[in-house]
Design a protein around this motif. Structure first.
Motif, PDB file in Angstrom:
ATOM      1  N   CYS A  84     -58.578  36.282  57.404  1.00  0.00           N
ATOM      2  CA  CYS A  84     -58.902  34.947  56.898  1.00  0.00           C
ATOM      3  C   CYS A  84     -57.894  34.563  55.825  1.00  0.00           C
ATOM      4  CB  CYS A  84     -60.322  34.911  56.334  1.00  0.00           C
ATOM      5  SG  CYS A  84     -60.745  33.315  55.605  1.00  0.00           S
ATOM      6  N   ASN A  85     -57.154  33.505  56.077  1.00  0.00           N
ATOM      7  CA  ASN A  85     -56.141  33.065  55.132  1.00  0.00           C
ATOM      8  C   ASN A  85     -56.711  32.777  53.742  1.00  0.00           C
ATOM      9  OD1 ASN A  85     -53.515  31.775  54.321  1.00  0.00           O
ATOM     10  ND2 ASN A  85     -54.853  29.978  54.228  1.00  0.00           N
ATOM     11  N   SER A  86     -57.958  32.336  53.673  1.00  0.00           N
ATOM     12  CA  SER A  86     -58.532  31.886  52.402  1.00  0.00           C
ATOM     13  C   SER A  86     -58.751  33.009  51.393  1.00  0.00           C
ATOM     14  CB  SER A  86     -59.883  31.212  52.649  1.00  0.00           C
ATOM     15  OG  SER A  86     -59.796  30.182  53.598  1.00  0.00           O
ATOM     16  N   ILE A 131     -53.896  36.260  61.858  1.00  0.00           N
ATOM     17  CA  ILE A 131     -54.373  35.371  60.799  1.00  0.00           C
ATOM     18  C   ILE A 131     -55.012  34.128  61.394  1.00  0.00           C
ATOM     19  CG2 ILE A 131     -52.176  34.121  60.553  1.00  0.00           C
ATOM     20  CD1 ILE A 131     -52.704  34.249  57.462  1.00  0.00           C
ATOM     21  N   GLY A 132     -55.985  33.590  60.685  1.00  0.00           N
ATOM     22  CA  GLY A 132     -56.639  32.348  61.057  1.00  0.00           C
ATOM     23  C   GLY A 132     -57.115  31.635  59.809  1.00  0.00           C
ATOM     24  N   LEU A 173     -53.891  26.943  55.725  1.00  0.00           N
ATOM     25  CA  LEU A 173     -53.166  27.896  56.564  1.00  0.00           C
ATOM     26  C   LEU A 173     -51.759  27.381  56.867  1.00  0.00           C
ATOM     27  CD1 LEU A 173     -53.041  30.484  58.244  1.00  0.00           C
ATOM     28  CD2 LEU A 173     -54.121  29.224  60.130  1.00  0.00           C
ATOM     29  N   ALA A 174     -51.641  26.093  57.128  1.00  0.00           N
ATOM     30  CA  ALA A 174     -50.318  25.521  57.393  1.00  0.00           C
ATOM     31  C   ALA A 174     -49.398  25.676  56.190  1.00  0.00           C
ATOM     32  CB  ALA A 174     -50.459  24.053  57.781  1.00  0.00           C
ATOM     33  N   GLU A 175     -49.950  25.550  54.991  1.00  0.00           N
ATOM     34  CA  GLU A 175     -49.149  25.749  53.783  1.00  0.00           C
ATOM     35  C   GLU A 175     -48.824  27.218  53.554  1.00  0.00           C
ATOM     36  OE1 GLU A 175     -51.189  23.990  50.508  1.00  0.00           O
ATOM     37  OE2 GLU A 175     -51.112  21.954  51.328  1.00  0.00           O
TER      38      GLU A 175
END
Length: 273
Positions: free
Chosen positions: A82-84, A110-111, A136-138
């Protein structure tokens, strides 16, 4: 390597839940390597996803470091991170370190994250599906930039697996950044999503054949898993993963899939890679 020449690979997601002691997972991992599984995945959750919601559960990346030492051949990774939950630069450093411990066997899956209980219990801002995808894009360029700066460098170019099937944002990120796409699709839903990915690849000037296609296979019986695997391979999927739950980690289906893979290779119906 094009999709038509990729070798078929078998993955097992050892779900780190409902195992009262870690040795159950360690034993399952060793059995996976011994039977010829190509990739062992865990997942990046803080609580079980099914069964007792407060049952036994273990953390993802600490476990991957242990897996790197406990194995010598099998690739390892999260399906998916989880990217967060981690600073992107830190995650890149963690991935590089596990890559070195494993001598170049890490896949960085990753997601964008989705399980609100994890966010709430551990103090992360849940946001919205759109904001998590934007995060996630960043993060992806930061991860790639940090990997390029680290000393020492990763053992190999760490394959990035992006999980998800959102047509506007997720599949665009796959086209831009991923070596492997796991769409959480089946044989029915895969073709339409793959067409969208191909269009994104055309937009960014990338050959879609560069991206390995990954999918789960039906769970519950050997016959269902094998039938699902045959259908998916016919569509161009070459990384086929079965989920296995604690506490027992029954690998019957995984063993059948490995046998099926080897029989296809021996018969000449699957490329050697």
């Amino acid at each position: 390597m094009t999709s038509s020449t990729r070798r078929i690979r078998i993955g097992v997601q050892l779900q780190p839940q409902h195992a009262p002691v870690y040795t159950r997972l360690r034993d399952a991992l060793r059995r996976c390597e011994d039977m010829g599984v190509n990739v062992a995945f865990n997942w990046d959750q803080f609580f079980p996803l099914y069964g007792d919601p407060d049952g036994a559960h273990y953390e993802c990346w600490t476990m991957l470091g242990a897996w790197a030492e406990q194995t010598s051949r099998i690739e390892i990774g999260a399906l998916v991170t989880c990217n967060s939950y981690r600073n992107p630069d830190l995650l890149a450093d963690m991935a590089r370190t596990v890559d070195h411990i494993s001598d170049g066997r890490l896949i960085l899956g990753i997601g964008s994250g989705w399980k609100q209980k994890d966010y709430d219990e551990y103090g992360y801002e849940f946001g919205t599906a759109g904001s998590r995808l934007d995060d996630l894009a960043e993060a992806m360029p930061r991860i790639e930039a940090r990997l390029a700066k680290l000393n020492p460098q990763p053992v190999r170019e760490i394959p990035i697996l992006i999980g998800g099937q959102g047509e506007k944002k997720t599949l665009r990120m796959v086209a831009e950044h991923a070596h492997i796409w796991h769409g959480f699709t089946d044989a029915t839903t895969y073709p339409a999503k793959a067409e969208v990915l191909d269009r994104h690849c055309a937009d960014v000037g990338r050959d879609p054949a560069e991206i390995e296609r990954s999918s789960g296979v039906p769970e519950g019986s050997v016959d269902a898993a094998l039938a699902g695997a045959e259908s998916l391979v016919g569509l161009g999927v070459t990384l086929l993963t079965v989920g296995v739950n604690g506490p027992d980690y029954d690998l019957t289906v995984a063993q059948a899939l490995c046998r099926w893979r080897d029989e296809r290779l021996a018969s000449g119906t699957a490329p050697a890679g």
